[in-house]
Design a protein around this motif. Structure first.
Motif, PDB file in Angstrom:
ATOM      1  N   LEU A 128       8.155  53.243 -26.628  1.00  0.00           N
ATOM      2  CA  LEU A 128       7.789  54.109 -27.761  1.00  0.00           C
ATOM      3  C   LEU A 128       7.085  55.397 -27.334  1.00  0.00           C
ATOM      4  O   LEU A 128       6.302  55.969 -28.084  1.00  0.00           O
ATOM      5  N   ILE A 129       7.365  55.865 -26.124  1.00  0.00           N
ATOM      6  CA  ILE A 129       6.905  57.184 -25.705  1.00  0.00           C
ATOM      7  C   ILE A 129       7.732  58.215 -26.472  1.00  0.00           C
ATOM      8  O   ILE A 129       8.959  58.161 -26.431  1.00  0.00           O
ATOM      9  N   PRO A 130       7.103  59.122 -27.200  1.00  0.00           N
ATOM     10  CA  PRO A 130       7.883  60.097 -27.971  1.00  0.00           C
ATOM     11  C   PRO A 130       8.926  60.803 -27.114  1.00  0.00           C
ATOM     12  O   PRO A 130       8.598  61.327 -26.042  1.00  0.00           O
ATOM     13  N   PHE A 131      10.178  60.747 -27.541  1.00  0.00           N
ATOM     14  CA  PHE A 131      11.326  61.365 -26.876  1.00  0.00           C
ATOM     15  C   PHE A 131      11.720  60.666 -25.572  1.00  0.00           C
ATOM     16  O   PHE A 131      12.660  61.095 -24.905  1.00  0.00           O
ATOM     17  N   GLY A 132      11.030  59.592 -25.204  1.00  0.00           N
ATOM     18  CA  GLY A 132      11.390  58.846 -24.000  1.00  0.00           C
ATOM     19  C   GLY A 132      12.647  58.030 -24.198  1.00  0.00           C
ATOM     20  O   GLY A 132      13.325  57.676 -23.237  1.00  0.00           O
ATOM     21  N   VAL A 415       5.688  61.833 -18.275  1.00  0.00           N
ATOM     22  CA  VAL A 415       4.664  61.489 -19.273  1.00  0.00           C
ATOM     23  C   VAL A 415       3.742  60.389 -18.733  1.00  0.00           C
ATOM     24  O   VAL A 415       2.512  60.466 -18.853  1.00  0.00           O
ATOM     25  N   LYS A 416       4.332  59.362 -18.149  1.00  0.00           N
ATOM     26  CA  LYS A 416       3.532  58.255 -17.625  1.00  0.00           C
ATOM     27  C   LYS A 416       2.601  58.726 -16.511  1.00  0.00           C
ATOM     28  O   LYS A 416       1.412  58.375 -16.469  1.00  0.00           O
ATOM     29  N   TYR A 417       3.154  59.535 -15.611  1.00  0.00           N
ATOM     30  CA  TYR A 417       2.340  60.018 -14.492  1.00  0.00           C
ATOM     31  C   TYR A 417       1.250  60.959 -14.977  1.00  0.00           C
ATOM     32  O   TYR A 417       0.091  60.895 -14.518  1.00  0.00           O
ATOM     33  N   ALA A 418       1.589  61.820 -15.925  1.00  0.00           N
ATOM     34  CA  ALA A 418       0.613  62.798 -16.431  1.00  0.00           C
ATOM     35  C   ALA A 418      -0.534  62.135 -17.174  1.00  0.00           C
ATOM     36  O   ALA A 418      -1.607  62.729 -17.322  1.00  0.00           O
TER      37      ALA A 418
END
Length: 550
Positions: A128-132, A415-418
């Motif tokens: 559920l990461i937006p746009f992932g 996103v995950k790394y950031a």
């Protein structure tokens, strides 16, 4: 049932001869793993008997945990919350689309959805990461997908996450995916669903667990390709469906019945392999100028084939080659398509080392006086160019699906790394410049994916001739759009990861690998420049035929 340990149990195993650690409340015995640890023994000794979650996630990604968890985990902490298993989604026959070309027997069985059912949002799925993931994974409404698509999505993702993703880096380095994985694709019924036609149940006893053959449509096919691409390896995806997905369709669409009856069962189970052999050392996008020659034998029973093919995906492993040959004069009207069988003799293949897609088996092929029965002609003699053009739409759609998922992988990894990497006393995600990079990635991905969904729907609704005529231009345009999006996302992800995306393996492994794969998508299937020009020429030509007013 999994064993449970207290924190004091773990703390007592803090020496080299018995070394345990905790990651996310799970207990791992690393005693025998110490010599294999790339960082050396000392790093493990520092966290022996302790919770090493923070240290682990600082240097590793989720794929490493998935790879080693089955062999190294011995239990969990007794304080770990119990999680209830989620029930697998099941298909609902009353909410399905008809297959693109239903047979007489299936027409009565397929019930089209009502407008209300089409609009009903499916349950959220994934991280559920937006746009992932595409919006329909995240509880958004869509007219294209129903429960059968959700069930297939869950089935493929479970297999990929447990059996494929933990091993992809190793397979890429070895430049080959184990043959057992391809056989499993056949056993699961996935190969039969990747030919751009109705599900060919007449040629296989295997079927997809979560979707019946009668329900199968082009969106199911898209889901298989899309979910396979989540591993972030063009080499893996091409190894599974590269040759098969473009070499198989001409056979099933244009081959004689006896030929299909003999060949199709073996390639659908994965016991035999097929590829497409079009490109030559001096003929790539300019297909009409190929020179590989096929002459009829004196008795008229065989074509004798001589020539070379280059950059042929999967060729080193293949038993069959769907091959473009020159049987007539110059230009497009002298080209035919033959199914060449390796066992006929005279076929030699050698691996080519390329910049990317290492495990795809890119091949240089030489044909020397190969005898091919005339019954192996696909379509009509000297009319093979039409067959090739028909095949291009399917090939390019596959490239588009892969590129857009690879773009999402670059975005999702970023996103995950950031959200865990800190610079200048802030997480990367808290820097506006990083959010701007992510926003530009997301806007291109979402716009391109919406175009993709629409084109798949058009392919499903149109007949093959109409689709070839009207959709050739838009598909060519989207092929260029998707490869440019992929290249942009790979670069921006690399900037976000910094040095980690420059070294193979580790947290930046997917981004580093995908950056190498970019050119393998921007050039094959029609280069970006040719695709953009074709998109305009073809669309304008069709528009003139159908009443465009200027």
């Amino acid at each position: 049932m999994s064993k449970t340990f207290s924190k004091s149990d773990v703390a007592s195993h803090n020496k080299g001869d018995s070394l345990w650690i905790v990651v996310d409340d799970d207990v791992y015995d690393l005693t025998k793993f110490q010599d294999e640890h790339p960082g050396g023994k000392k790093i493990l000794t520092r966290v022996a008997g302790k919770d090493a979650s923070k240290q682990f996630w600082k240097y590793h990604n989720e794929g490493i945990l998935k790879k080693y968890k089955p062999s190294l985990q011995i239990g969990s902490l007794d304080t770990k919350p119990k999680s209830e298993p989620k029930p697998e989604p099941t298909p609902e026959p009353s909410r399905t689309y008809a297959a693109p070309q239903p047979t007489k027997e299936t027409k009565q069985a397929v019930v089209p959805p009502t407008a209300q059912e089409e609009a009903e949002a499916l349950e959220p799925f994934g991280d559920l990461i937006p746009f992932g993931d595409p919006s329909w994974y995240q509880g958004f409404h869509s007219p294209y997908f129903n429960e059968s698509h959700a069930a297939l999505r869950a089935e493929v993702r479970q297999w990929v996450e447990s059996e494929i993703e933990p091993n992809v880096t190793e397979w890429d380095e070895k430049k080959e995916v184990p043959g057992e994985i391809f056989l499993e694709m056949g056993r699961r019924g996935y190969l039969a669903g990747l030919l751009g036609v109705h599900y060919p149940k007449e040629y296989t006893k295997n079927s997809v667990k979560s979707v019946s053959p009668e329900q199968w449509d082009l969106f199911h096919e898209m889901i298989i390709t899309d979910e396979l691409s989540r591993v972030g390896s063009g080499g893996f995806v091409w190894s599974m469906i590269g040759g098969f997905g473009i070499g198989g369709p001409p056979l099933i669409k244009f081959g004689k019945k006896a030929l299909k009856d003999r060949i199709m069962p073996g390639i659908l189970t994965g016991e035999k392999r097929i590829c497409l052999a079009i490109t030559e050392p001096d003929a790539g996008s300019d297909v009409a100028n190929l020179t590989c020659e096929a002459k009829l034998s004196e008795d008229g029973k065989h074509y004798i084939v001589n020539g070379e093919k280059k950059w042929i995906t999967n060729g080193i492993w293949c038993d069959y080659f769907t091959t473009a040959v020159r049987t007539g004069g110059e230009g497009m009207n002298g080209i035919s398509l033959l199914l060449i069988e390796r066992e006929a003799g005279g076929v030699s293949t050698r691996r080519m080392d390329c910049q990317g897609v290492w495990s795809s088996g890119t091949t240089y092929i030489t044909f020397e006086d190969v005898k091919v029965p005339v019954e192996n002609l696909l379509g009509k003699e000297n009319q093979g160019f039409k067959v090739i053009m028909t095949n291009f739409n399917h090939e390019r759609m596959g490239i588009i699906i892969q590129c857009l998922r690879f773009s999402r992988v670059c975005y999702e990894e970023s996103v995950k790394y950031a959200n865990k990497r800190r610079t200048f006393s802030k997480k990367l995600i808290e820097h506006p410049v990083i959010r701007m990079k992510l926003a530009h990635m997301a806007r291109q991905i979402e716009a391109s994916y919406s175009w993709l969904e629409n084109l798949i729907y058009q392919c499903q609704k149109m007949g093959e001739t109409e689709a070839m005529l009207r959709l050739g231009g838009p598909i060519a345009g989207l092929k260029a759009q998707s490869t440019l999006t992929f290249e942009f996302c790979a670069r921006e992800a690399s900037q976000i990861f910094g040095g980690l995306s420059y070294s193979r393996g580790g947290q930046g492994a997917k981004v580093e690998r995908l950056y190498r794969d970019v050119r393998a998508y921007a050039i094959p299937g029609g280069s970006e420049e040719i695709m953009l020009d074709l998109s305009m020429r073809q669309s304008l030509r069709v528009a003139k035929m159908t009443g465009m007013k200027l």
